[in-house]
Design a protein around this motif. Structure first.
Motif, PDB file in Angstrom:
ATOM      1  N   ARG A  71      34.399  49.732  47.516  1.00 43.22           N
ATOM      2  CA  ARG A  71      35.520  49.967  48.419  1.00 43.22           C
ATOM      3  C   ARG A  71      35.320  51.188  49.266  1.00 43.22           C
ATOM      4  NH1 ARG A  71      36.377  51.858  43.168  1.00 43.22           N
ATOM      5  NH2 ARG A  71      36.367  54.215  42.926  1.00 43.22           N
ATOM      6  N   CYS A  72      34.306  51.710  48.867  1.00 40.69           N
ATOM      7  CA  CYS A  72      33.695  53.096  49.765  1.00 40.69           C
ATOM      8  C   CYS A  72      32.740  52.739  51.007  1.00 40.69           C
ATOM      9  CB  CYS A  72      33.281  54.038  48.795  1.00 40.69           C
ATOM     10  SG  CYS A  72      34.301  54.908  47.862  1.00 40.69           S
ATOM     11  N   ASP A  73      32.244  51.445  50.834  1.00 41.48           N
ATOM     12  CA  ASP A  73      31.405  50.938  51.849  1.00 41.48           C
ATOM     13  C   ASP A  73      32.254  50.133  52.936  1.00 41.48           C
ATOM     14  OD1 ASP A  73      29.232  49.831  53.358  1.00 41.48           O
ATOM     15  OD2 ASP A  73      28.028  49.560  51.660  1.00 41.48           O
ATOM     16  N   GLN A  74      32.396  50.842  54.101  1.00 46.12           N
ATOM     17  CA  GLN A  74      33.268  50.397  55.151  1.00 46.12           C
ATOM     18  C   GLN A  74      32.725  48.874  55.786  1.00 46.12           C
ATOM     19  OE1 GLN A  74      36.257  52.255  55.746  1.00 46.12           O
ATOM     20  NE2 GLN A  74      35.522  53.105  53.732  1.00 46.12           N
ATOM     21  N   GLU A  75      31.524  48.955  55.770  1.00 43.69           N
ATOM     22  CA  GLU A  75      30.952  47.598  56.584  1.00 43.69           C
ATOM     23  C   GLU A  75      31.020  46.312  55.671  1.00 43.69           C
ATOM     24  OE1 GLU A  75      27.259  48.365  58.695  1.00 43.69           O
ATOM     25  OE2 GLU A  75      27.495  50.325  57.425  1.00 43.69           O
ATOM     26  N   VAL A  76      30.932  46.751  54.319  1.00 45.00           N
ATOM     27  CA  VAL A  76      31.082  45.708  53.356  1.00 45.00           C
ATOM     28  C   VAL A  76      32.358  45.411  52.975  1.00 45.00           C
ATOM     29  CG1 VAL A  76      30.631  44.896  50.804  1.00 45.00           C
ATOM     30  CG2 VAL A  76      29.019  46.096  52.148  1.00 45.00           C
ATOM     31  N   CYS A  77      33.214  46.239  53.248  1.00 44.34           N
ATOM     32  CA  CYS A  77      34.725  46.001  52.990  1.00 44.34           C
ATOM     33  C   CYS A  77      35.188  44.926  54.165  1.00 44.34           C
ATOM     34  CB  CYS A  77      35.783  47.280  52.978  1.00 44.34           C
ATOM     35  SG  CYS A  77      35.419  48.107  51.540  1.00 44.34           S
ATOM     36  N   SER A  78      34.897  45.214  55.302  1.00 43.93           N
ATOM     37  CA  SER A  78      35.369  44.733  56.618  1.00 43.93           C
ATOM     38  C   SER A  78      34.837  43.208  56.500  1.00 43.93           C
ATOM     39  CB  SER A  78      34.514  45.248  57.755  1.00 43.93           C
ATOM     40  OG  SER A  78      34.781  44.473  58.921  1.00 43.93           O
ATOM     41  N   VAL A  79      33.389  42.975  55.735  1.00 48.09           N
ATOM     42  CA  VAL A  79      32.975  41.639  55.634  1.00 48.09           C
ATOM     43  C   VAL A  79      33.658  41.006  54.667  1.00 48.09           C
ATOM     44  CG1 VAL A  79      31.066  40.317  55.167  1.00 48.09           C
ATOM     45  CG2 VAL A  79      30.615  42.224  56.728  1.00 48.09           C
ATOM     46  N   ILE A  80      34.129  41.502  53.811  1.00 44.34           N
ATOM     47  CA  ILE A  80      34.903  41.061  52.393  1.00 44.34           C
ATOM     48  C   ILE A  80      36.174  40.386  53.076  1.00 44.34           C
ATOM     49  CG2 ILE A  80      36.147  41.326  50.352  1.00 44.34           C
ATOM     50  CD1 ILE A  80      33.766  43.364  49.606  1.00 44.34           C
ATOM     51  N   GLY A 102      48.179  35.769  43.133  1.00 42.82           N
ATOM     52  CA  GLY A 102      48.273  37.153  42.804  1.00 42.82           C
ATOM     53  C   GLY A 102      46.798  37.954  42.824  1.00 42.82           C
ATOM     54  N   LYS A 103      45.832  37.407  42.419  1.00 44.03           N
ATOM     55  CA  LYS A 103      44.506  38.112  42.821  1.00 44.03           C
ATOM     56  C   LYS A 103      44.217  38.494  44.320  1.00 44.03           C
ATOM     57  CE  LYS A 103      41.760  36.439  38.813  1.00 44.03           C
ATOM     58  NZ  LYS A 103      40.694  35.900  38.304  1.00 44.03           N
ATOM     59  N   LEU A 104      44.562  37.410  45.093  1.00 44.85           N
ATOM     60  CA  LEU A 104      44.543  37.642  46.482  1.00 44.85           C
ATOM     61  C   LEU A 104      45.329  38.753  46.898  1.00 44.85           C
ATOM     62  CD1 LEU A 104      44.087  34.084  47.965  1.00 44.85           C
ATOM     63  CD2 LEU A 104      42.393  35.813  47.987  1.00 44.85           C
ATOM     64  N   LEU A 105      46.626  39.119  46.561  1.00 43.89           N
ATOM     65  CA  LEU A 105      47.575  40.057  47.006  1.00 43.89           C
ATOM     66  C   LEU A 105      47.046  41.111  46.486  1.00 43.89           C
ATOM     67  CD1 LEU A 105      50.901  37.877  46.481  1.00 43.89           C
ATOM     68  CD2 LEU A 105      49.799  38.762  48.680  1.00 43.89           C
ATOM     69  N   GLN A 106      46.380  41.199  45.160  1.00 48.56           N
ATOM     70  CA  GLN A 106      45.876  42.334  44.680  1.00 48.56           C
ATOM     71  C   GLN A 106      44.765  43.187  45.551  1.00 48.56           C
ATOM     72  OE1 GLN A 106      45.037  41.827  40.442  1.00 48.56           O
ATOM     73  NE2 GLN A 106      44.450  44.070  39.971  1.00 48.56           N
ATOM     74  N   ALA A 107      43.962  42.380  45.916  1.00 50.59           N
ATOM     75  CA  ALA A 107      42.986  42.658  46.648  1.00 50.59           C
ATOM     76  C   ALA A 107      43.263  43.466  47.997  1.00 50.59           C
ATOM     77  CB  ALA A 107      42.066  41.764  46.973  1.00 50.59           C
ATOM     78  N   ILE A 108      44.455  42.612  48.659  1.00 50.53           N
ATOM     79  CA  ILE A 108      45.081  43.006  49.803  1.00 50.53           C
ATOM     80  C   ILE A 108      45.902  44.140  49.734  1.00 50.53           C
ATOM     81  CG2 ILE A 108      46.782  42.359  51.802  1.00 50.53           C
ATOM     82  CD1 ILE A 108      44.044  40.889  51.799  1.00 50.53           C
ATOM     83  N   ALA A 109      46.635  44.375  48.448  1.00 52.45           N
ATOM     84  CA  ALA A 109      47.387  45.737  48.244  1.00 52.45           C
ATOM     85  C   ALA A 109      46.383  46.724  48.072  1.00 52.45           C
ATOM     86  CB  ALA A 109      48.061  45.244  47.127  1.00 52.45           C
ATOM     87  N   ALA A 110      45.195  46.378  47.403  1.00 50.55           N
ATOM     88  CA  ALA A 110      44.331  47.562  47.346  1.00 50.55           C
ATOM     89  C   ALA A 110      43.817  48.145  48.531  1.00 50.55           C
ATOM     90  CB  ALA A 110      43.092  47.096  46.366  1.00 50.55           C
ATOM     91  N   PHE A 111      43.508  47.184  49.394  1.00 51.83           N
ATOM     92  CA  PHE A 111      42.918  47.699  50.753  1.00 51.83           C
ATOM     93  C   PHE A 111      44.052  48.515  51.444  1.00 51.83           C
ATOM     94  CE2 PHE A 111      39.280  44.546  50.015  1.00 51.83           C
ATOM     95  CZ  PHE A 111      38.371  45.567  50.375  1.00 51.83           C
ATOM     96  N   TRP A 112      45.364  47.831  51.428  1.00 54.85           N
ATOM     97  CA  TRP A 112      46.366  48.543  52.165  1.00 54.85           C
ATOM     98  C   TRP A 112      46.788  49.956  51.408  1.00 54.85           C
ATOM     99  CZ3 TRP A 112      51.213  50.292  50.923  1.00 54.85           C
ATOM    100  CH2 TRP A 112      52.015  50.570  51.937  1.00 54.85           C
ATOM    101  N   HIS A 113      46.647  50.158  50.342  1.00 53.97           N
ATOM    102  CA  HIS A 113      46.860  51.393  49.989  1.00 53.97           C
ATOM    103  C   HIS A 113      45.668  52.481  50.137  1.00 53.97           C
ATOM    104  CE1 HIS A 113      48.484  54.157  47.030  1.00 53.97           C
ATOM    105  NE2 HIS A 113      47.243  54.589  46.566  1.00 53.97           N
ATOM    106  N   LEU A 114      44.385  52.077  50.264  1.00 58.36           N
ATOM    107  CA  LEU A 114      43.269  52.732  50.537  1.00 58.36           C
ATOM    108  C   LEU A 114      43.445  53.116  52.039  1.00 58.36           C
ATOM    109  CD1 LEU A 114      40.235  50.655  48.719  1.00 58.36           C
ATOM    110  CD2 LEU A 114      41.350  53.147  48.219  1.00 58.36           C
ATOM    111  N   SER A 115      43.777  52.193  52.802  1.00 59.98           N
ATOM    112  CA  SER A 115      44.198  52.357  54.375  1.00 59.98           C
ATOM    113  C   SER A 115      45.129  53.624  54.698  1.00 59.98           C
ATOM    114  CB  SER A 115      44.477  51.145  55.257  1.00 59.98           C
ATOM    115  OG  SER A 115      45.906  50.772  54.907  1.00 59.98           O
ATOM    116  N   LYS A 116      46.189  53.503  53.681  1.00 56.21           N
ATOM    117  CA  LYS A 116      47.235  54.515  53.953  1.00 56.21           C
ATOM    118  C   LYS A 116      46.903  55.744  53.353  1.00 56.21           C
ATOM    119  CE  LYS A 116      51.055  53.849  54.657  1.00 56.21           C
ATOM    120  NZ  LYS A 116      51.804  53.912  56.070  1.00 56.21           N
TER     121      LYS A 116
END
Length: 1640
Positions: free
Chosen positions: A983-992, A1015-1029
């Motif tokens: 989650r802290c590796d921006q380049e890898v997160c972008s590729v994921i 649920g799993k897909l939304l969980q991942a998207i929610a996590a990234f959205w929260h990190l972006s906020k």
């Protein structure tokens, strides 16, 4: 605690001993202890457990820090005035101290990063920030930071934004204010690495970086070490490439400031090539920022802080490039040996960009010299008092240079530049320069001298040939000269095809000439493909394909060389000769000779082009066959607005340039709410037929090719795959055109031969599986797999018929794929065997918790327990020192075995995806499960395993089939762990996130069985959205997140399940998506804005089309409110530290605002008016540039089919004025209205042009003073204005009076009635118009008042008094018109009220209007004109509703004569309706179907009324009515029953009607179709009721009908019927013909 650790602990505790000798003794012991394997292993285990309280590396590090501190204090307290020997000893001691720390850190992290990043960085910063310790240990600590911190990916990802900020502040200071002992090269390397880290891992440091580079470049001229300059300029380029999208203005200003410095360095110093590359990259980026896509003027999207200075800099850069090219040429001239004379691609591109900007200006310019730009003066003053020099430029200069030069060294660089210039900017070559330039190039080509120039000349000519296709304004003389020149060039090029040096370029030029129809191919051209002059190559085959498309293939070419006569002693047919040439066919082969493998199977050709050409050569019509096969595939169609691509596939213009032009609205994404994409239907193949003899010949040649390959001594396996692919391609092409069936193809000999090839390949793979250590075998298998993948893609991704992959997949035996899976397992096991020192030991499954829960394992948590450790980050990560930590996804981390594994995975995924819906020898589901089993125990820290998982994530979901829920679950099992770990590796997160996209669009995702998967897909998207906020995602990750959210919204537009759960709070994705409109990065905001239509409409697949369907009104209204609120909040520029930054932000955010609102207008008719008002309001509130607003509104009005921006604004002006005045704000008065959008330059012009709109609104609000102000401005009496505007004023009054009489007890409209009464009382006052004048004006303007009342009609299906007929004609998505508007029952009541108010008390309004027949004509004309002028389908339908209402009123009283206008009314209504029916759009959407139905209903009512009350009124119109309705029965299934019922009423029900009988008798026959059977029999019965017609009577009957443009179908049916009569009565026709001749 072990004995070894106990000793280490005792040793460390003595580090703070006051005795220096004791400390030294303990340090020596310390070195010995940490070298012991037992100590290292125990410290590793304790550090990795994190929960252990025993001694670990971090604890030891803290002890060592105290030792450093103690020694530093002692050194600092020592007497500075000592001898040189003592000083040297102290220096040596300092070196030893820092070496201990360096040794310890590298020992601790040798097997993976065990030390905590935060503590390590804090210690380094403490040392370097202290003046004494920095001087003592600075060099070693710089090395530690560069090699042991910034080169470790784990540390790279853990550095916080504040730490990045502190580091760059520290090193910027070191660089700008260096001490005497500073190693500037090392500091510059660290600065370069830190800048890269800041750009990739952090945001918010832009201003600090701009400030640094502005200062750093001031001293660049004095810098002696070029390595320092190279590192700084490289860092500058990294920074500018990262921030340019967000900071265009600041990038341009900085560029203009440092441009002279870099020009000076380039021209005045002898730089290394690597430094020149960096400078060229900087110049290129500046040109992109100043002139995106080559724009030349500020009005078209270019920008410069100081335009005149920038132009001067461009001229100097042009001179520098010319000098550089000359320097390269001179090096080539005088160098010994062979030297390549071409210049590098980046310099060529830069030169082309500069030439494009400057060519077209004056060919001779005086500009300021570079050498006079030394002083740090303001750019605007540059050149004002400096020396000026003379520069020549332009096409004439280039031509002169080419004409005078005879050496390759002189020509080739300029040929390269011309080639790129014309390819990138075709408009840069004026029409007048085509002939002169082509003449010079022809002269060079005709010299045919040995040298390198010929390929470059041919490439240049190729681009000019492509460019000429775009030139439309060539005069006759130019066309003739060009035709002659191309004919000469064609002849020379044909000879060049035999040269190995220029073969490819020659064929490419010939292909371009053919495509542009620049000349006609001669016999010599076809002979190339029928002889042995050259072998089949990519370029040759493409050229042949183009020739077959454009020109008819001659059957014979005369003598065909090198081929014997056929058995029948006939010359060899050209088609056969070409087939032989392509397949390298040899009639007689000596078995003892070593057979050469045909070139056709030794190389990869473009997608299926060979098989298509071979099949086309066997068809009767080659051209139609090529047209059939050249249909574009759906995947190959570029997205709208995508950058132009060159032949190599790379984009000519960058995404950044497109963004700049979108920001200035010089490149606007077009959109329409009615946009429909129709899939390419299979073309008709009935006209395509094959020649049996040629088919047999082709089969013979293919079988001969197979035998040839079987006879080859050493046949590479990939050649067998290519041959099998060629055979399957030929069979599939025959299937596509309908010559053979797939079953026949599968049973054919050719198919079995192809299958045998694949069986051989399967055996080869099974034998090679255990020999993967042999590098040659490894390379062979990789080549084989890549060829298989390309062949499969040619049948799927690059061919519009998806089923075409079936034949190819059927030749794969099950063993073939199973063996490949087994190879994958071996390779995974091989890559999984990592050294113990590099293994990841953290168990992420235990450490990761659901987002809804709490704990340290949360994906939002930054605790080190869930951040990836170890893995590939071992000591070899120092290999890229100075460039930052290596990305785990970098291909440098992969071995040859890893690449093979990934290639096989790619191929197997393609096989399972393409084969899901078909019965094959292998089971795709079984292969898929085996592939998924590979990731069950994989190590996500390994680069190869991560790549493997990402491939499966992206490739396994396919468009054709549905992934089983169990497979989906297995695929997604590692996803959350992966997101948590990286989650802290921006380049890898972008590729994921990019690889998640196919999953979000997968079929069946919204089914009940997929709930857990969602649920799993939304969980991942929610996590990234929260990190972006929280600001923990960079712009690249947020951009990928926006695309994922858009995919979710498109999948679930109603937000049924796309809901993110964040800390227990449920938030729909559609709401979180709009948060990105306030994002801090311009690209993220613009991407969100351009996808905003997903919130207003959904995509639906219907048959072979994709349609956009509007979402429910409430969802659209809610979406607009949310979007507008977010985009307005995004207009507040916060944390802007400088005016330049504020200027960038304001410019960018204004563009987002305007783009969002304009796209809402385009995609949502419901919100169109609100959005337009929002723009008007924003123009005032946000101080937008009116010219920019007009530019975006012009494109919007064009998108919505309005004639102009003014007509668009006028169509909504009533709503805009109403809302503007309704705000009741002192700032929102008429003078502040943005009338500039109406093309009014002054307030007086606005008032004079639109007072008829303004005055009624002012009267409704009771603002008489403003009315008088308008009158004063336009110098007219205010009473005259009221008189002119009375019809529109009355429409705001009369409906409330009328509805009051009908519904006196209704309190809902009490306030409006009261206001209407006030307005009317005000008008009746004697000092206003007065009652008498109102009555007089009302009578005179009665038609206008009726039209205005009708114009207020607006019905909704859910209103109280809506009947069934009304519900059928109105739609829930119909947008509200301009105010005021009322339902039909109110409008009817108002019209009745108007009629009852007449002094003579007529029974109805129609009776009143009939007294003055012109009134009815005026009303009908006015309504029809409104319908004709309207461009909106919804508004046109509403006007038809008005028309229907008024016509029905007229028809009810038609028996009274309508004042003598009854015949006119019937005729006018009938022909207006027929015109509307015949003007129907080709694609019928919901509103056009309703309009169509309305027209048919009204025509039905009109016809019935005419029959019942007007006798013979329909007799003269029946033929036109029937001719109009007949096609509708066949063409429009939505309303065929309406048309058919009306036809039956007119023909069958009225067959006994005396008035219609003769008209029915004269009708053309109805089509001979089942639905017309009854009508046809009835019409024939009437037609032949007296007797059968003679032939002459049939002819006269056909000719008796007057011609009408609207009757093509019925006339055609009549003509066909007459043709049958002529065939039946041939003898009678001969008699008639004889009689005609006798009459002459």
């Amino acid at each position: 605690m072990s004995l070894a650790l106990h000793k280490l602990l005792l040793c460390c505790q003595q580090f703070e001993n006051d005795k220096a000798t004791e400390r030294k003794k303990e340090v020596d012991k310390f070195k010995h202890l940490i070298q012991m394997p037992e100590t290292r292993e125990q410290l590793d285990r304790n550090s990795e457990s994190r929960r252990s309280k025993q001694l670990n590396w971090d604890t030891v590090f803290r002890f060592l820090q105290k030792y450093i501190q103690k020694e530093t204090e002692c050194l600092q307290a020592a007497n500075p005035k000592v001898s040189a020997t003592t000083q040297a000893n102290r220096q040596k001691k300092m070196q030893e101290i820092s070496n201990i720390m360096k040794y310890f850190i590298r020992t601790a992290n040798k097997r993976g990063p065990h030390l905590k990043c935060q503590e390590l960085l804090k210690h380094i910063m403490d040392i370097l920030q202290n003046k004494f310790s920095c001087a003592a240990y600075g060099a070693d600590y710089n090395s530690i930071l560069l090699k042991d911190v910034l080169s470790v990916r784990k540390y790279w990802c853990e550095i916080t934004q504040q730490q990045w900020s502190d580091l760059i502040s520290l090193y910027f200071k070191m660089y700008l204010r260096p001490s005497r002992d500073t190693n500037r090269v090392l500091v510059a390397r660290i600065v370069h690495t830190l800048v890269k880290g800041c750009c990739l891992q952090s945001e918010g440091l832009t201003s600090k970086l701009f400030e640094f580079f502005a200062k750093a470049m001031q001293s660049a001229r004095q810098e002696q070490a070029f390595a320092v300059i190279e590192h700084i300029i490289s860092a500058l380029n990294i920074f500018l490439n990262t921030c340019v999208m967000n900071c265009r203005i600041r990038v341009c200003k900085l560029g203009e400031d440092i441009f002279p410095t870099l020009l000076y360095l380039w021209t005045q110093k002898h730089l290394q090539d690597s430094l020149k590359e960096e400078i060229i990259e900087f110049f290129t980026l500046q040109l992109q920022a100043h002139h995106p896509k080559g724009t030349k003027s500020l009005e078209k999207g270019a920008f410069a802080a100081d335009w005149l200075n920038w132009q001067n800099l461009l001229y100097n850069l042009y001179e520098a490039i010319v000098s550089e090219v000359s320097h390269i040429r001179s090096r080539g001239k005088y160098s010994a040996g062979v030297r390549h004379v071409a210049i590098k691609e980046n310099l060529v591109n830069l030169a082309a960009d500069i030439c494009h900007q400057l060519f077209g200006h004056d060919s001779r310019m005086f500009v300021s010299s570079i050498s006079n730009m030394d002083a740090p003066q303001s750019p605007s003053h540059l050149g004002s008092s400096s020396k000026r020099k003379f520069i020549e430029l332009g096409w004439e200069v280039i031509r002169d240079g080419l004409q005078k030069s005879e050496k390759d060294f002189d020509m080739i660089p300029w040929l390269q530049i011309i080639t790129v210039l014309v390819a990138k900017y075709p408009s840069s070559l004026p029409n007048c320069e085509l002939v002169p330039t082509l003449t010079i190039l022809h002269q060079i080509l005709s010299q045919q001298r040995c040298g390198e120039r010929i390929p470059y000349v041919l490439r240049c000519l190729h681009e000019i040939a492509v460019c000429q296709r775009l030139k439309s304004a060539l005069n006759t003389a130019q066309k003739l000269d060009l035709q002659n020149l191309w004919a000469k060039i064609w002849a020379i090029t044909l000879r060049s095809t035999t040269s190995h040096q220029s073969e490819a370029e020659s064929f490419q030029l010939l292909e371009a000439i053919l495509e542009g129809n620049l000349t006609v191919p001669d016999i010599d051209f076809w002979k190339i493909f029928s002889g042995s002059m050259c072998k089949p190559t990519n370029s040759a085959v493409k050229c042949l394909s183009q020739a077959l498309v454009r020109w008819t293939l001659p059957e014979q070419t005369g003598i065909v060389e090198n081929y014997p006569m056929s058995l029948s002693n006939r010359p060899l047919n050209l088609r056969e000769a070409i087939m032989r040439w392509l397949l390298s066919y040899q009639a007689e082969v000596n078995a003892e000779e070593n057979i050469e493998i045909p070139s056709i199977v030794c190389r990869d050709f473009p997608n299926r082009i060979l098989s298509q050409i071979l099949v086309v050569l066997t068809l009767k019509d080659c051209t139609s066959g090529m047209d059939f096969f050249r249909l574009p595939s759906l995947e190959s169609i570029p997205a709208e607005g995508s950058p132009i691509e060159d032949c190599k596939g790379s984009t000519l213009f960058s995404e950044t340039e497109s963004l700049f032009l979108q920001t200035t609205f010089d490149e606007i994404p077009t959109y329409s709410s009615t946009k429909v994409w129709i899939q390419g239907k299979d073309p008709v193949t009935s006209k395509i037929s094959a020649k049996q003899a040629l088919r047999e010949k082709l089969e013979e040649y293919l079988l001969a090719l197979v035998e040839c390959l079987h006879s080859a001594m050493k046949l590479p396996p990939e050649c067998q795959v290519r041959c099998a692919d060629l055979i399957i391609g030929v069979l599939q092409c025959y299937c596509d055109i309908g010559v053979i069936s797939e079953d026949y193809a599968c049973a054919s000999t050719l198919f079995q031969k192809a299958k045998s090839f694949m069986l051989n390949i399967g055996e080869y793979i099974s034998t090679i599986g255990n020999e993967l250590n042999d590098e040659m075998k490894l390379i062979s298998l990789k080549t084989l797999v890549n060829v298989c993948t390309k062949c499969l893609h040619s049948h799927t991704k690059h061919w519009p018929r998806k089923s075409s992959s079936v034949l190819f997949l059927q030749i794969f035996p099950a063993r073939f794929l199973n063996d490949l899976v087994q190879v994958c397992r071996q390779l995974v096991t091989r890559t999984g065997k990592s050294r113990d020192s590099c293994e990841a030991t953290n168990d992420f499954q235990d450490g990761f918790m659901k987002i809804e829960g709490h704990g340290s394992g949360d994906l939002f948590d930054d605790s080190e327990d869930t951040i990836l450790e170890g893995g590939d980050y071992c000591e070899n990560s120092d290999s890229l020192v100075g460039t930052g930590a290596k990305n785990v996804l970098s291909e440098d981390n992969l071995t040859k075995h890893d690449f093979l594994l990934l290639d096989i995975l790619q191929f197997l995924c393609c096989c399972t995806a393409a084969g899901q819906m078909h019965i094959l020898s292998f089971r795709p589901s079984e292969i898929r499960r085996k592939l998924l089993s590979l990731i069950q125990d994989h190590n996500i820290s390994k680069s190869s395993h991560l790549h493997m998982y990402l491939i499966l994530l992206k490739e396994l979901p396919s468009e054709e089939g549905i992934l089983a829920s169990s497979d989906f679950a297995t695929l997604l099992n590692p996803l959350l762990d992966l997101c948590s770990a990286y989650r802290c590796d921006q380049e890898v997160c972008s590729v994921i996130l990019t690889h998640i996209l196919p999953l979000l669009s997968a079929h069946g995702l919204d089914s009940y069985e997929m709930a857990e998967i969602r649920g799993k897909l939304l969980q991942a998207i929610a996590a990234f959205w929260h990190l972006s906020k929280e600001g923990k995602c960079n712009a690249q990750v947020r951009t990928a997140l926006v695309r994922c959210m858009k995919a979710l919204i498109e999948k679930d537009p109603h937000s049924k399940w796309t809901v993110l759960s964040i800390r227990g709070e449920e938030i729909p994705v559609s709401e979180t998506y709009t948060d990105f409109l306030t994002d801090g990065h311009h690209q993220v905001r613009m991407l969100t804005a351009m996808s905003i239509s997903s919130l207003f409409q959904e995509t639906q697949l219907q048959d072979s089309s994709v349609k956009f369907k509007a979402l429910p009104v409430k969802l659209q209204q809610k979406a607009f409110e949310n979007v507008y609120m977010k985009v307005q909040s995004g207009m507040r520029c916060q944390n802007c530290t400088s005016p330049d930054e504020l200027q960038d932000e304001e410019c960018n955010r204004r563009a987002t605002l305007l783009l969002v609102i304009s796209l809402v207008m385009c995609c949502s008719p419901i919100c169109e008016k609100q959005a337009l008002f929002a723009i008007c309001q924003s123009l005032k509130e946000n101080k937008l540039d009116p010219s920019l607003v007009k530019k975006i509104l012009e494109s919007t009005s064009k998108c919505l089919s309005y004639r102009s921006l003014e007509s668009f604004m006028i169509s909504h002006i009533d709503y805009l004025i109403h809302e503007w005045l309704a705000l009741n704000d002192p700032d929102y008065k008429l003078p502040t209205f943005p009338y500039i959008l109406l093309n009014c330059s002054t307030l007086e012009e606005f008032y004079r042009s639109y007072y008829k709109v303004l005055v009624p609104h002012l009267m409704v609000t009771g603002n008489m003073e403003e009315v008088k102000s308008i009158a004063a401005h336009i110098r007219r009496c205010w009473k005259d204005l009221l008189a002119d505007c009375l019809p529109k004023i009355m429409v705001n009054v009369l409906p409330y009076f009328a509805y009051q009489e009908k519904n006196g007890s209704d309190n809902a409209l009490a306030q409006q009635r009261e206001n209407a009464s006030k307005v009317f009382d005000m008008l009746k006052e004697d000092d206003c118009l007065g009652k008498q004048q109102i009555d007089h004006l009302s009578l005179n303007n009665l038609p206008e008042i009726v039209v205005e009342v009708l114009s207020t009609l607006f019905d909704l299906p859910n209103q109280d008094e809506a009947n069934d007929e009304l519900v059928k004609l109105v739609g829930a998505m119909d947008p509200a018109p301009n105010p005021p508007y009322f339902p039909s029952y109110v409008v009817k009541a108002t019209l009745e009220y108007i009629g009852s108010c007449h002094k003579e008390k007529y029974k109805s309004l129609v009776a009143v209007l009939s007294k003055n027949p012109d009134s009815i004509q005026k009303i009908l004309h006015a309504i029809c004109k409104k319908a004709a002028d309207s461009t909106s389908g919804y508004e046109k339908h509403r006007i038809l509703m008005m028309y229907r209402l008024f016509v029905n009123l007229l028809l009810k009283e038609i028996m009274d004569g309508l004042g003598g206008l009854w015949a006119f009314v019937l005729r006018d209504v009938i022909y207006n309706l027929i015109h509307l029916i015949n003007s129907r759009p080709s694609h019928m959407d919901d509103v056009s179907i309703r309009s169509f139905s309305l027209c048919c209903d009204l025509l039905n009512v009109t016809c019935q009324t005419a029959v019942e009350h007007c006798g013979d009124a329909l007799e003269n119109h029946l033929h036109v009515i029937v001719g109009t309705l007949t096609p509708l029965v066949q063409e429009q299934p939505e309303i065929c029953q309406q048309a058919l019922s009306l036809l039956k009423y007119l023909v069958i029900s009225n067959r006994d009607n005396e008035k219609l009988y003769h008209a029915i008798r004269r009708l053309d026959p109805f089509p001979d179709l089942p639905e017309f059977r009854e009508l046809r029999l009835t019409q024939e019965k009437i037609k032949y009721s007296k007797k059968r017609f003679t032939l002459l009577e049939e002819i006269n009957h056909f000719l008796s009908v007057s011609s009408c443009d609207s009757l093509p179908l019925t006339r055609l049916v009549g003509l066909n019927d007459l043709k049958k009569q002529l065939e039946l009565h041939k003898e009678e026709s001969k008699i008639l013909l004889k009689e005609c001749q006798d009459c002459r």
